[in-house]
Design a protein around this motif. Structure first.
Motif, PDB file in Angstrom:
ATOM      1  N   THR A  72      -6.211   0.313  -0.928  1.00  0.00           N
ATOM      2  CA  THR A  72      -6.216  -1.091  -1.338  1.00  0.00           C
ATOM      3  C   THR A  72      -6.920  -1.942  -0.289  1.00  0.00           C
ATOM      4  N   ASP A 151      -5.709  -1.259  -9.627  1.00  0.00           N
ATOM      5  CA  ASP A 151      -4.978  -0.575  -8.560  1.00  0.00           C
ATOM      6  C   ASP A 151      -3.724   0.087  -9.159  1.00  0.00           C
ATOM      7  N   GLU A 152      -3.269   1.150  -8.521  1.00  0.00           N
ATOM      8  CA  GLU A 152      -2.100   1.917  -8.978  1.00  0.00           C
ATOM      9  C   GLU A 152      -2.230   2.227 -10.477  1.00  0.00           C
ATOM     10  N   ARG A 255       1.086   2.405   6.117  1.00  0.00           N
ATOM     11  CA  ARG A 255       2.063   1.399   5.715  1.00  0.00           C
ATOM     12  C   ARG A 255       3.407   1.682   6.369  1.00  0.00           C
TER      13      ARG A 255
END
Ligand SMILES: Nc1ncnc2c1ncn2[C@@H]1O[C@H](COP(=O)(O)OP(=O)(O)OP(=O)(O)O)[C@@H](O)[C@H]1O
Ligand SMILES: [Mg+2]
Length: 399
Positions: A72, A151-152, A255
């Motif tokens: 991302t 995204d996703e 993350r």
């Protein structure tokens, strides 16, 4: 808490300078200017999308790799620069972004795209094909080149199938001379198996893989982040090293590394520590781990909770057959229909993946091999989490 104590807490918060200079830098949606170890991916994404500046259609692109590997972040950075470059040409182009998990439904995914290109559609009520037709009509009329980032994307496919993506791939022949290109992002490496071969080949005209970071790479990423977030010298190198090593222990997830650092900083601040040390990282790990287990159990479907209850109720590890028998009895107790053994096996695999149970294969000599299953989550904690479910709350559990 008495008023005096609260005053005390608030006064302290007001008077102490705090360990963290800029908390926003430690949020997981923060994207730093520099993304070390992703230069190659940044260049490749940029090269693939650059033709839009010359009025030709960029290839569709699929980015995939495990969670926290910078997919991302890289995409946002490249699109941001592309947007800037686009202002230097009079050509029409639009960049739209949608996170499928946040959007939730196919309809909302499409409405976000529609809104981004300036097509108004009602909140609900239109057939998907109608929304799609309006989008295509507008793109053709305005002669805009559009890049749509989904995204996703695996979330969308798992919940709604690949119909929408199929529409996108078909749209290629209907849009001319303008264009609509799709950038799909997924952290589920198996999601490609769920796609119709035609959709897959169209979506993945180009593919870029994001590999997990090594502990060394995470250390560099964390050091850079710490420089932005903390005053100089406030974070010990040992703390950063531990944080990087812990985050790399499953797969190199940036993350997770940044989350650990943030939670550790919050703990250190609460303790009024002068600097962030290894002990704060360890406490942060415990904290995050507990949260993760709580969330995982909370969001399980009922039958997975029943299976976990069955596993918890037995002292020793059990075979799949034994678990199935106890599970069936439990469903009778709460007057619920039991699932088939096959479904139960799938749920056990899911519990294993979530780290809630541990499965090992035991050899029984000439009687073959059998799975042995147990849980490592402390039983009293598991009981509290499971009995939070209204259906399970009246079960008499011994722990
Ligand atoms: N190379 C990097 N340098 C600095 N920070 C990074 C880097 N890669 C990722 N990060 C940071 O790690 C966090 C997670 O990155 P990102 O959101 O891009 O992961 P992702 O691959 O999209 O994961 P997911 O599949 O879970 O969505 C963000 O805070 C991001 O800024
Ligand atoms: Mg992401």
């Amino acid at each position: 808490m008495s008023i005096d104590i609260m005053d005390d807490v608030f006064d302290k918060a007001l008077s102490s300078p705090g360990l963290v200079q800029d908390p926003s830098v430690l949020r997981s949606d923060y994207i730093p200017d520099r993304l070390p170890f992703r230069e190659e991916q940044i260049r490749t994404v940029a090269e693939i999308l650059a033709p839009i500046l010359k009025n030709s259609k960029p290839s569709n692109l699929l980015l995939y790799g495990k969670t926290g590997t910078g997919k991302t972040a890289v995409t946002h950075r490249v699109l941001e620069r592309l947007q800037k470059a686009a202002t230097k040409t009079p050509k029409q182009m639009t960049f739209a972004y949608c996170n499928s998990r946040v959007a939730g439904t196919e309809y909302r995914v499409l409405s976000q795209l529609a809104n981004a290109i300036g097509v108004e559609i009602p909140f609900t009520g239109l057939a998907l094909s109608e929304v799609f037709a309006r989008i295509i009509k507008h793109i053709n009329q305005s002669q805009t080149n559009v890049i749509f980032t989904l995204d996703e994307i695996d979330f969308l496919v798992k919940h709604s199938g690949d119909d929408l993506l199929y529409e996108f791939t078909r749209s290629n022949s209907e849009i001319f001379p303008a264009s609509l290109s799709l950038v799909g992002i997924s952290n589920d490496l198996q999601f490609k198996d769920l796609l119709d071969p035609r959709v897959l080949s169209s979506l993945s005209e180009e593919e870029i893989v994001f590999t997990p970071y090594t502990a060394d790479q995470l250390r560099t990423i964390l050091n850079e982040r710490a420089l932005l977030a903390f005053p100089p010298g406030q974070v010990s190198q040992a703390a950063v090293n531990l944080c990087a090593a812990l985050a790399a222990s499953e797969h190199g997830d940036a993350r997770r590394a940044v989350d650990l650092l943030r939670v550790a900083a919050e703990i250190a601040e609460r303790k009024s520590a002068a600097s962030l040390e290894e002990e704060h990282i360890r406490l942060a790990l415990q904290h995050i781990e507990q949260d993760r287990i709580g969330e995982a159990v909370h969001s399980l479907p009922l039958h997975a909770k029943l299976l976990l209850t069955t596993i918890m109720l037995n002292q020793d590890s059990q075979s799949t057959g034994e678990i199935y028998e106890s599970y069936r009895k439990l469903t009778e107790t709460i007057r619920t229909e039991s699932l088939t053994q096959r479904r139960v096996s799938a749920l056990l695999a899911e519990l294993d993946m979530l780290g809630l149970i541990t499965t090992s294969i035991v050899s029984k000599g000439r009687y073959g091999r059998t799975k042995s299953i147990y849980t490592q989550v402390p039983k009293t904690r598991l009981r509290d989490l499971l009995t939070a479910d209204p259906i399970l709350k009246d079960l008499k559990l011994p722990y």
